[in-house]
Design a protein around this motif. Structure first.
Motif, PDB file in Angstrom:
ATOM      1  N   LYS A   1     -92.585  26.364  87.710  1.00 17.43           N
ATOM      2  CA  LYS A   1     -92.806  27.752  87.336  1.00 17.43           C
ATOM      3  C   LYS A   1     -91.790  28.178  86.287  1.00 17.43           C
ATOM      4  N   ASN A   2     -92.164  29.242  85.593  1.00 17.17           N
ATOM      5  CA  ASN A   2     -91.314  29.827  84.560  1.00 17.17           C
ATOM      6  C   ASN A   2     -91.003  28.838  83.433  1.00 17.17           C
ATOM      7  N   GLN A   3     -91.961  27.961  83.152  1.00 19.24           N
ATOM      8  CA  GLN A   3     -91.821  27.010  82.052  1.00 19.24           C
ATOM      9  C   GLN A   3     -92.767  27.393  80.914  1.00 19.24           C
ATOM     10  N   GLU A   4     -92.564  26.766  79.778  1.00 21.14           N
ATOM     11  CA  GLU A   4     -93.417  26.977  78.616  1.00 21.14           C
ATOM     12  C   GLU A   4     -94.105  25.652  78.288  1.00 21.14           C
TER      13      GLU A   4
ATOM     14  N   LEU B   1    -101.338  11.634  59.192  1.00 19.11           N
ATOM     15  CA  LEU B   1     -99.991  12.186  59.249  1.00 19.11           C
ATOM     16  C   LEU B   1     -99.921  13.522  58.526  1.00 19.11           C
ATOM     17  N   LEU B   2    -100.551  13.610  57.367  1.00 18.96           N
ATOM     18  CA  LEU B   2    -100.580  14.867  56.628  1.00 18.96           C
ATOM     19  C   LEU B   2    -101.276  15.953  57.438  1.00 18.96           C
ATOM     20  N   ASN B   3    -102.400  15.579  58.062  1.00 19.18           N
ATOM     21  CA  ASN B   3    -103.127  16.541  58.883  1.00 19.18           C
ATOM     22  C   ASN B   3    -102.290  17.020  60.068  1.00 19.18           C
ATOM     23  N   GLN B   4    -101.594  16.080  60.715  1.00 21.15           N
ATOM     24  CA  GLN B   4    -100.776  16.466  61.860  1.00 21.15           C
ATOM     25  C   GLN B   4     -99.643  17.403  61.445  1.00 21.15           C
ATOM     26  N   ARG B   5     -99.096  17.193  60.280  1.00 21.94           N
ATOM     27  CA  ARG B   5     -98.045  18.092  59.795  1.00 21.94           C
ATOM     28  C   ARG B   5     -98.595  19.483  59.520  1.00 21.94           C
ATOM     29  N   ILE B   6     -99.825  19.534  59.018  1.00 18.81           N
ATOM     30  CA  ILE B   6    -100.489  20.828  58.812  1.00 18.81           C
ATOM     31  C   ILE B   6    -100.664  21.529  60.161  1.00 18.81           C
ATOM     32  N   ILE B   7    -101.148  20.773  61.133  1.00 18.51           N
ATOM     33  CA  ILE B   7    -101.353  21.345  62.468  1.00 18.51           C
ATOM     34  C   ILE B   7    -100.027  21.777  63.081  1.00 18.51           C
ATOM     35  N   TYR B   8     -99.011  20.918  62.950  1.00 21.33           N
ATOM     36  CA  TYR B   8     -97.708  21.223  63.535  1.00 21.33           C
ATOM     37  C   TYR B   8     -97.126  22.515  62.964  1.00 21.33           C
ATOM     38  N   ARG B   9     -97.284  22.686  61.675  1.00 18.95           N
ATOM     39  CA  ARG B   9     -96.775  23.907  61.047  1.00 18.95           C
ATOM     40  C   ARG B   9     -97.434  25.143  61.662  1.00 18.95           C
ATOM     41  N   GLY B  10     -98.743  25.073  61.862  1.00 21.49           N
ATOM     42  CA  GLY B  10     -99.443  26.199  62.469  1.00 21.49           C
ATOM     43  C   GLY B  10     -99.037  26.429  63.911  1.00 21.49           C
ATOM     44  N   VAL B  11     -98.905  25.338  64.667  1.00 19.76           N
ATOM     45  CA  VAL B  11     -98.522  25.453  66.071  1.00 19.76           C
ATOM     46  C   VAL B  11     -97.104  26.002  66.193  1.00 19.76           C
ATOM     47  N   LYS B  12     -96.230  25.554  65.312  1.00 18.69           N
ATOM     48  CA  LYS B  12     -94.845  26.039  65.334  1.00 18.69           C
ATOM     49  C   LYS B  12     -94.803  27.550  65.133  1.00 18.69           C
ATOM     50  N   GLN B  13     -95.616  28.045  64.234  1.00 15.64           N
ATOM     51  CA  GLN B  13     -95.689  29.488  64.013  1.00 15.64           C
ATOM     52  C   GLN B  13     -96.241  30.207  65.234  1.00 15.64           C
ATOM     53  N   ALA B  14     -97.244  29.591  65.879  1.00 16.03           N
ATOM     54  CA  ALA B  14     -97.822  30.189  67.082  1.00 16.03           C
ATOM     55  C   ALA B  14     -96.802  30.236  68.221  1.00 16.03           C
ATOM     56  N   ILE B  15     -96.033  29.158  68.365  1.00 16.56           N
ATOM     57  CA  ILE B  15     -94.988  29.107  69.385  1.00 16.56           C
ATOM     58  C   ILE B  15     -93.973  30.223  69.167  1.00 16.56           C
ATOM     59  N   LYS B  16     -93.580  30.402  67.921  1.00 16.27           N
ATOM     60  CA  LYS B  16     -92.609  31.449  67.594  1.00 16.27           C
ATOM     61  C   LYS B  16     -93.186  32.826  67.850  1.00 16.27           C
ATOM     62  N   LEU B  17     -94.458  33.013  67.524  1.00 17.47           N
ATOM     63  CA  LEU B  17     -95.103  34.315  67.666  1.00 17.47           C
ATOM     64  C   LEU B  17     -95.125  34.791  69.112  1.00 17.47           C
ATOM     65  N   ILE B  18     -95.356  33.876  70.047  1.00 18.24           N
ATOM     66  CA  ILE B  18     -95.435  34.285  71.455  1.00 18.24           C
ATOM     67  C   ILE B  18     -94.094  34.121  72.170  1.00 18.24           C
ATOM     68  N   GLY B  19     -93.059  33.762  71.424  1.00 16.18           N
ATOM     69  CA  GLY B  19     -91.715  33.758  71.982  1.00 16.18           C
ATOM     70  C   GLY B  19     -91.326  32.547  72.790  1.00 16.18           C
TER      71      GLY B  19
ATOM     72  N   LYS C   1     -89.447  29.080  73.455  1.00 18.92           N
ATOM     73  CA  LYS C   1     -88.192  28.535  72.955  1.00 18.92           C
ATOM     74  C   LYS C   1     -88.111  27.015  73.102  1.00 18.92           C
ATOM     75  N   LYS C   2     -88.268  26.521  74.315  1.00 21.94           N
ATOM     76  CA  LYS C   2     -88.127  25.092  74.604  1.00 21.94           C
ATOM     77  C   LYS C   2     -89.336  24.640  75.424  1.00 21.94           C
ATOM     78  N   PRO C   3     -90.469  24.436  74.780  1.00 21.80           N
ATOM     79  CA  PRO C   3     -91.686  24.104  75.534  1.00 21.80           C
ATOM     80  C   PRO C   3     -91.764  22.642  75.939  1.00 21.80           C
TER      81      PRO C   3
END
Length: 221
Positions: free
Chosen positions: A3-6, A92-110, A112-114
């Motif tokens: 519980k209380n994990q991300e 690899l290029l595609n995964q970096r594109i996805i990672y960039r988007g996911v990183k922004q989503a992670i930051k948006l919902i707060g 920290k250490k998922p």
């Protein structure tokens, strides 16, 4: 109980696809944790076979992160380049594109250490160290495509990377476990189950025993 994990759940299917272990695990984990469910990415090549679905999928991506259940957020991965399943460089290029988007989503919902929960080798880039607490690989099946094809070779390469980097590996397959995991303490054989309380019990769903076992393994780490 965990519980209380991300948890960032990197899925190889869409949320609205046939309900199965991906959606069910994410829903159950969200009862006590914050979960970001990342849908698969689609390339323009998908327009040739699923025009309407692809346009709608990209429309979902433009919506950004949305909360679909309490503590359960949905993010649709951005459009990617075609042929990513055949050529490692494109992948690899595609995964970096996805990672960039996911990183922004992670930051948006707060977050920290998922924990990164990977259910598809095409997210292998996420298994590298990006500040996550843990990487878990849910190895559902062996590669279903034709052996020695370009897609097969790319899949195997990405799969090896996830296996090498994951701290915990779950599989429902006795074949996979016997072949790769019997002498590897990271592997845990957990058969498929059915949630008998669900109206969708004809679908492939994950039982509460799986969740309890998964949580137990996470707590031990």
């Amino acid at each position: 109980m965990l519980k209380n994990q991300e948890i960032v759940f990197l899925s190889g299917i869409r949320w609205d696809f046939s309900r199965q272990r991906h959606q069910h695990l994410a829903s159950l984990f969200s009862r006590r944790n914050r979960v970001l469910f990342v849908e698969m990415a689609l390339s323009p090549a998908n327009l040739l076979k699923e025009w309407g679905r692809t346009i709608a999928h990209w429309g979902d991506w433009r919506k950004g992160v949305r909360e679909i259940q309490p503590n359960l957020f949905l993010y649709t991965a951005p459009p990617v380049l075609p042929l990513g399943r055949s050529f490692p460089a494109v992948n690899l290029l595609n995964q970096r594109i996805i990672y960039r988007g996911v990183k922004q989503a992670i930051k948006l919902i707060g977050m920290k250490k998922p924990i990164f929960w990977i259910s598809d080798p095409y997210f292998s880039y996420f298994s590298r160290r990006h500040g996550q607490i843990q990487t878990i690989y849910d190895w559902i099946h062996d590669n279903p495509v034709r052996r020695e094809s370009k897609i097969d070779r790319t899949y195997r390469r990405l799969e090896k990377e996830v296996i090498r980097n994951a701290e915990i590996i779950f599989t429902p397959s006795r074949v996979i476990y016997d072949r790769y995991g019997k002498d590897d303490p990271r592997f845990h054989l957990v058969p498929h189950g059915v949630d008998y309380r669900s109206e969708e019990h004809t679908s492939e769903l994950q039982s509460h025993s799986f969740i309890s076992y998964a949580v137990f393994c996470l707590k031990k780490k």
